[in-house]
Write a protein that holds these residues in place. Structure first.
Motif, PDB file in Angstrom:
ATOM      1  N   ALA A 146       0.865  -1.177   0.000  1.00 40.11           N
ATOM      2  CA  ALA A 146       0.000   0.000   0.000  1.00 40.11           C
ATOM      3  C   ALA A 146       0.901   1.225   0.000  1.00 40.11           C
ATOM      4  N   LEU A 147       0.415   2.303  -0.593  1.00 46.72           N
ATOM      5  CA  LEU A 147       1.170   3.553  -0.642  1.00 46.72           C
ATOM      6  C   LEU A 147       0.465   4.615   0.180  1.00 46.72           C
ATOM      7  N   THR A 148       1.241   5.516   0.755  1.00 48.15           N
ATOM      8  CA  THR A 148       0.671   6.675   1.414  1.00 48.15           C
ATOM      9  C   THR A 148       0.039   7.566   0.344  1.00 48.15           C
ATOM     10  N   PRO A 149      -0.888   8.464   0.713  1.00 43.93           N
ATOM     11  CA  PRO A 149      -1.539   9.303  -0.300  1.00 43.93           C
ATOM     12  C   PRO A 149      -0.571  10.111  -1.172  1.00 43.93           C
ATOM     13  N   SER A 150       0.575  10.524  -0.620  1.00 45.04           N
ATOM     14  CA  SER A 150       1.554  11.273  -1.420  1.00 45.04           C
ATOM     15  C   SER A 150       2.403  10.350  -2.282  1.00 45.04           C
ATOM     16  N   GLY A 151       2.379   9.044  -1.982  1.00 46.55           N
ATOM     17  CA  GLY A 151       3.213   8.094  -2.704  1.00 46.55           C
ATOM     18  C   GLY A 151       4.649   8.076  -2.219  1.00 46.55           C
ATOM     19  N   ALA A 152       4.948   8.804  -1.159  1.00 42.89           N
ATOM     20  CA  ALA A 152       6.324   8.896  -0.661  1.00 42.89           C
ATOM     21  C   ALA A 152       6.784   7.613   0.023  1.00 42.89           C
ATOM     22  N   HIS A 153       5.851   6.853   0.559  1.00 39.28           N
ATOM     23  CA  HIS A 153       6.217   5.619   1.266  1.00 39.28           C
ATOM     24  C   HIS A 153       5.323   4.461   0.841  1.00 39.28           C
ATOM     25  N   ALA A 154       5.945   3.298   0.735  1.00 39.40           N
ATOM     26  CA  ALA A 154       5.201   2.057   0.506  1.00 39.40           C
ATOM     27  C   ALA A 154       5.270   1.241   1.793  1.00 39.40           C
ATOM     28  N   TRP A 155       4.213   0.511   2.077  1.00 40.93           N
ATOM     29  CA  TRP A 155       4.172  -0.395   3.218  1.00 40.93           C
ATOM     30  C   TRP A 155       3.962  -1.791   2.655  1.00 40.93           C
ATOM     31  N   VAL A 156       4.864  -2.701   3.016  1.00 39.09           N
ATOM     32  CA  VAL A 156       4.831  -4.071   2.505  1.00 39.09           C
ATOM     33  C   VAL A 156       4.674  -5.028   3.681  1.00 39.09           C
ATOM     34  N   THR A 157       3.702  -5.942   3.576  1.00 36.14           N
ATOM     35  CA  THR A 157       3.542  -6.969   4.610  1.00 36.14           C
ATOM     36  C   THR A 157       4.246  -8.239   4.164  1.00 36.14           C
ATOM     37  N   ASN A 158       4.866  -8.898   5.119  1.00 38.00           N
ATOM     38  CA  ASN A 158       5.609 -10.133   4.869  1.00 38.00           C
ATOM     39  C   ASN A 158       4.928 -11.259   5.637  1.00 38.00           C
ATOM     40  N   TRP A 159       4.338 -12.190   4.908  1.00 38.61           N
ATOM     41  CA  TRP A 159       3.491 -13.214   5.482  1.00 38.61           C
ATOM     42  C   TRP A 159       4.233 -14.131   6.452  1.00 38.61           C
ATOM     43  N   VAL A 160       5.355 -14.705   6.057  1.00 34.68           N
ATOM     44  CA  VAL A 160       6.064 -15.665   6.911  1.00 34.68           C
ATOM     45  C   VAL A 160       6.661 -14.972   8.130  1.00 34.68           C
ATOM     46  N   ASP A 161       7.270 -13.789   7.930  1.00 32.78           N
ATOM     47  CA  ASP A 161       7.890 -13.066   9.040  1.00 32.78           C
ATOM     48  C   ASP A 161       6.869 -12.439   9.982  1.00 32.78           C
ATOM     49  N   GLY A 162       5.684 -12.167   9.460  1.00 32.23           N
ATOM     50  CA  GLY A 162       4.697 -11.444  10.262  1.00 32.23           C
ATOM     51  C   GLY A 162       5.129 -10.011  10.508  1.00 32.23           C
ATOM     52  N   THR A 163       5.783  -9.394   9.514  1.00 39.83           N
ATOM     53  CA  THR A 163       6.298  -8.034   9.663  1.00 39.83           C
ATOM     54  C   THR A 163       5.704  -7.099   8.609  1.00 39.83           C
TER      55      THR A 163
END
Length: 176
Positions: A146-163
């Motif tokens: 997912a991206l922040t509204p400005s697109g400055a940051h992406a957030w990535v979920t990692n299934w196995v790590d739970g991070t």
């Protein structure tokens, strides 16, 4: 044909994203999204959410992950005849098992989670010549972006790590 099916899927996705109506979201006079000014002068009306297919805020470009072939397809969408006409403009190799794509509010950049290769890939030039412009390692089996509204940051979920990883989209560096 598969293009007709994809056009129907695109319309279903677009209809589901409009808050009850199927009209495209309004654009600011600057040609970006609504709600302010981010990098490149565009800010999305809200945070983006990754999926197997994503549309630019003005509905002119669709990007679809091809999980079995390790690529994404980029389509231009023309509405001038009243019925959306889609044309595949590029297929870009991104690595083994691309899972989700999220689009930057500039409408010209995509971020693809590549599950088996455990990375986030940045593709620029969606409006002209789509090209891989960088990637960054993520955790084990990244499954969502997912991206922040400005697109400055992406957030990535990692299934196995739970991070969850925060990534600077300009530098493609993990933020601590």
């Amino acid at each position: 044909t598969s293009l007709v099916w994809l056009a129907g899927l695109t319309m279903a996705v677009a209809a589901g994203c409009g808050g009850g109506d199927d009209s495209p979201p309004p654009l600011s006079s600057g040609g970006g999204g609504t709600g302010g000014s981010g990098p490149g002068g565009a800010t999305a009306s809200g945070p983006s959410r990754g999926s197997a297919i994503a549309l630019t805020e003005d509905d002119s470009i669709a990007v679809s992950v091809n999980r079995d072939s390790g690529s994404v397809s980029v389509f231009s969408i023309n509405y001038s005849s009243g019925t959306p006409q889609m044309m595949r403009t590029a297929e870009v190799a991104v690595g083994a098992e691309p899972w989700e794509v999220a689009l930057h509010p500039d409408g010209d950049t995509a971020f693809v989670v590549v599950r088996r290769d455990q990375k986030l890939v940045k593709i620029t030039g969606l409006k002209t010549t789509p090209t891989v412009a960088g990637s960054v390692a993520t955790g084990s089996e990244p499954t969502a972006v997912a991206l922040t509204p400005s697109g400055a940051h992406a957030w990535v979920t990692n299934w196995v790590d739970g991070t969850v990883l925060g990534i600077d989209t300009a530098t493609m560096a993990v933020k601590s």
